[in-house]
Write a protein that holds these residues in place. Sequence first.
Motif, PDB file in Angstrom:
ATOM      1  N   SER A  19      -4.002  -1.560  10.167  1.00 11.03           N
ATOM      2  CA  SER A  19      -3.852  -3.021  10.178  1.00 11.03           C
ATOM      3  C   SER A  19      -2.492  -3.364   9.564  1.00 11.03           C
ATOM      4  CB  SER A  19      -4.967  -3.678   9.361  1.00 11.03           C
ATOM      5  OG  SER A  19      -4.725  -3.467   7.998  1.00 11.03           O
ATOM      6  N   SER A  20      -1.992  -4.558   9.835  1.00 10.56           N
ATOM      7  CA  SER A  20      -0.621  -4.871   9.423  1.00 10.56           C
ATOM      8  C   SER A  20      -0.404  -4.734   7.925  1.00 10.56           C
ATOM      9  CB  SER A  20      -0.256  -6.272   9.894  1.00 10.56           C
ATOM     10  OG  SER A  20      -1.163  -7.183   9.316  1.00 10.56           O
ATOM     11  N   SER A  21      -1.413  -5.123   7.138  1.00  7.39           N
ATOM     12  CA  SER A  21      -1.200  -5.107   5.691  1.00  7.39           C
ATOM     13  C   SER A  21      -1.402  -3.727   5.073  1.00  7.39           C
ATOM     14  CB  SER A  21      -2.137  -6.103   5.020  1.00  7.39           C
ATOM     15  OG  SER A  21      -3.466  -5.772   5.315  1.00  7.39           O
ATOM     16  N   LEU A  22      -2.036  -2.828   5.781  1.00  3.63           N
ATOM     17  CA  LEU A  22      -2.406  -1.544   5.172  1.00  3.63           C
ATOM     18  C   LEU A  22      -1.903  -0.323   5.905  1.00  3.63           C
ATOM     19  CD1 LEU A  22      -6.070  -2.222   4.089  1.00  3.63           C
ATOM     20  CD2 LEU A  22      -4.178  -1.578   2.633  1.00  3.63           C
ATOM     21  N   LYS A  23      -1.129  -0.522   6.968  1.00  6.61           N
ATOM     22  CA  LYS A  23      -0.726   0.629   7.778  1.00  6.61           C
ATOM     23  C   LYS A  23       0.057   1.656   6.955  1.00  6.61           C
ATOM     24  CE  LYS A  23       3.209  -1.914   9.545  1.00  6.61           C
ATOM     25  NZ  LYS A  23       3.878  -2.490  10.699  1.00  6.61           N
ATOM     26  N   LYS A  24       0.198   2.842   7.504  1.00 13.10           N
ATOM     27  CA  LYS A  24       0.802   3.951   6.735  1.00 13.10           C
ATOM     28  C   LYS A  24       2.205   3.626   6.237  1.00 13.10           C
ATOM     29  CE  LYS A  24       1.960   6.576  10.984  1.00 13.10           C
ATOM     30  NZ  LYS A  24       1.961   5.368  11.824  1.00 13.10           N
ATOM     31  N   GLU A  25       2.954   2.817   6.992  1.00  7.64           N
ATOM     32  CA  GLU A  25       4.315   2.458   6.565  1.00  7.64           C
ATOM     33  C   GLU A  25       4.294   1.624   5.283  1.00  7.64           C
ATOM     34  OE1 GLU A  25       3.238   2.299   9.678  1.00  7.64           O
ATOM     35  OE2 GLU A  25       4.517   3.807  10.648  1.00  7.64           O
ATOM     36  N   ARG A  26       3.205   0.892   5.087  1.00 10.55           N
ATOM     37  CA  ARG A  26       3.082   0.057   3.886  1.00 10.55           C
ATOM     38  C   ARG A  26       2.939   0.939   2.646  1.00 10.55           C
ATOM     39  NH1 ARG A  26       1.542  -5.581   3.834  1.00 10.55           N
ATOM     40  NH2 ARG A  26       1.887  -6.259   1.711  1.00 10.55           N
ATOM     41  N   ILE A  27       2.174   2.011   2.781  1.00 10.51           N
ATOM     42  CA  ILE A  27       2.025   2.968   1.683  1.00 10.51           C
ATOM     43  C   ILE A  27       3.325   3.749   1.511  1.00 10.51           C
ATOM     44  CG2 ILE A  27       0.783   5.072   0.985  1.00 10.51           C
ATOM     45  CD1 ILE A  27      -1.739   3.744   2.159  1.00 10.51           C
ATOM     46  N   ALA A  28       3.931   4.114   2.651  1.00  8.22           N
ATOM     47  CA  ALA A  28       5.194   4.869   2.609  1.00  8.22           C
ATOM     48  C   ALA A  28       6.275   4.080   1.878  1.00  8.22           C
ATOM     49  CB  ALA A  28       5.650   5.195   4.029  1.00  8.22           C
ATOM     50  N   LYS A  29       6.246   2.758   2.029  1.00  7.12           N
ATOM     51  CA  LYS A  29       7.268   1.887   1.429  1.00  7.12           C
ATOM     52  C   LYS A  29       7.386   2.103  -0.085  1.00  7.12           C
ATOM     53  CE  LYS A  29       8.396  -3.015   1.448  1.00  7.12           C
ATOM     54  NZ  LYS A  29       7.855  -4.354   1.666  1.00  7.12           N
ATOM     55  N   ILE A  30       6.252   2.314  -0.723  1.00  5.97           N
ATOM     56  CA  ILE A  30       6.254   2.530  -2.174  1.00  5.97           C
ATOM     57  C   ILE A  30       6.998   3.827  -2.497  1.00  5.97           C
ATOM     58  CG2 ILE A  30       4.799   2.873  -4.226  1.00  5.97           C
ATOM     59  CD1 ILE A  30       2.642   1.183  -2.707  1.00  5.97           C
ATOM     60  N   PHE A  31       6.722   4.865  -1.709  1.00  6.55           N
ATOM     61  CA  PHE A  31       7.395   6.151  -1.952  1.00  6.55           C
ATOM     62  C   PHE A  31       8.881   6.091  -1.587  1.00  6.55           C
ATOM     63  CE2 PHE A  31       2.929   7.422  -1.818  1.00  6.55           C
ATOM     64  CZ  PHE A  31       2.858   8.174  -2.979  1.00  6.55           C
ATOM     65  N   LEU A  32       9.218   5.288  -0.574  1.00  9.14           N
ATOM     66  CA  LEU A  32      10.641   5.116  -0.212  1.00  9.14           C
ATOM     67  C   LEU A  32      11.424   4.595  -1.417  1.00  9.14           C
ATOM     68  CD1 LEU A  32      10.364   3.490   3.355  1.00  9.14           C
ATOM     69  CD2 LEU A  32      11.254   5.767   2.841  1.00  9.14           C
ATOM     70  N   LEU A  41      -6.352   9.378  14.794  1.00  8.55           N
ATOM     71  CA  LEU A  41      -5.471   9.208  13.638  1.00  8.55           C
ATOM     72  C   LEU A  41      -4.016   9.439  14.013  1.00  8.55           C
ATOM     73  CD1 LEU A  41      -7.400  11.488  11.076  1.00  8.55           C
ATOM     74  CD2 LEU A  41      -7.627   9.010  11.331  1.00  8.55           C
ATOM     75  N   ASN A  42      -3.136   8.690  13.365  1.00  8.91           N
ATOM     76  CA  ASN A  42      -1.715   9.013  13.342  1.00  8.91           C
ATOM     77  C   ASN A  42      -1.368   9.351  11.898  1.00  8.91           C
ATOM     78  OD1 ASN A  42      -0.943   8.651  16.041  1.00  8.91           O
ATOM     79  ND2 ASN A  42      -0.824   6.418  15.764  1.00  8.91           N
ATOM     80  N   ALA A  43      -0.302  10.128  11.699  1.00  6.59           N
ATOM     81  CA  ALA A  43       0.091  10.485  10.333  1.00  6.59           C
ATOM     82  C   ALA A  43       1.596  10.695  10.251  1.00  6.59           C
ATOM     83  CB  ALA A  43      -0.642  11.747   9.883  1.00  6.59           C
ATOM     84  N   LYS A  99       5.391  16.670  -1.312  1.00  5.40           N
ATOM     85  CA  LYS A  99       5.464  15.918  -0.064  1.00  5.40           C
ATOM     86  C   LYS A  99       4.304  14.913  -0.067  1.00  5.40           C
ATOM     87  CE  LYS A  99       5.797  20.075   1.820  1.00  5.40           C
ATOM     88  NZ  LYS A  99       6.613  20.767   0.817  1.00  5.40           N
ATOM     89  N   ILE A 100       4.438  13.864   0.714  1.00  6.06           N
ATOM     90  CA  ILE A 100       3.385  12.847   0.820  1.00  6.06           C
ATOM     91  C   ILE A 100       2.905  12.842   2.270  1.00  6.06           C
ATOM     92  CG2 ILE A 100       2.816  10.404   0.486  1.00  6.06           C
ATOM     93  CD1 ILE A 100       3.796  11.798  -2.104  1.00  6.06           C
ATOM     94  N   PHE A 101       1.593  12.953   2.466  1.00  2.00           N
ATOM     95  CA  PHE A 101       1.018  12.962   3.816  1.00  2.00           C
ATOM     96  C   PHE A 101       0.144  11.705   3.930  1.00  2.00           C
ATOM     97  CE2 PHE A 101      -2.045  14.139   7.060  1.00  2.00           C
ATOM     98  CZ  PHE A 101      -1.275  14.811   8.007  1.00  2.00           C
TER      99      PHE A 101
END
Length: 263
Positions: free
Chosen positions: A47-60, A77-79, A92-94
């Motif tokens: 979903s827009s608010s929770l997609k993997k890129e949103r979590i990735a943003k913190i690690f970026l 699934l996508n990863a 690494k972050i998966f």
Amino acid sequence: MKALDLIWKLWLSYKANTPSAEVIQNLLSIQKDDYFNDHIAFRTINSSSLKKERIAKIFLQYGWEIKGSYHFEEKHLNAIHMEHSSNIKLPKIFISELILEKVSVSTEKILSVAFEVYEQHAKNENFLSIGRKHSINYSDYQKLLNESEYASWLYIFGIQPNHFTVYLNNYPKLSIEEFAQSLQDKNIALNTFGGIIKGSKEKGLKQASTMADKKYIKFADQDLEIEIPSCYVEFAERFNINGTLFNGFITNSADKIFESTKT
Ligand code: NI
């Protein structure tokens, strides 16, 4: 906060759901600044608010970069995986995500409604270990479990590390086969889906994992707490391919590792 402090904070919150991680930490005398962790895995929905890129943003923000992407057809699934740009010793972050367009309307609806509340938490500093912020019903849990074990885990545990991964190259006296045996000798159950050891030296990566620990969970529609699989510990041994250490993931092995949270 420094990147290493972030990782240690996540490790402490993960251990609260994973008693076998404490056993393994003691077994290997793991310290905060050891290179003990190959990767940390998160699960989410697209979903827009929770997609993997949103979590990735913190690690970026802490210096990680996106390095690889993966697709798991049967599990919908996508990863992606991330590596730290300057510090090889940081894990690494998966991050995987359930593709809501590919699951049933019922599953899509249960998860979308449950996870609406996370929008307001996404900027929270503790978002990566925020856990569950919605109320849960056993009937909905059963519906999800019938279709997707991944979805049912996410419904119960929310946003938090699903597993850490002991990096066995840092413990050169132990092969992954010997380490797996030593855990079995301590009566720790291992994931046997597709065999205990997944992957091979030729592919650059051998992996294994425990079966998830269990946690008593209170549901809104049940009087008694019910025992549900929580988090597990993975182990990885990496090898050179053409003179370079393989740092990616093998889709077919990861697919079997996902089964570690099966009931
Ligand atoms: Ni993993």
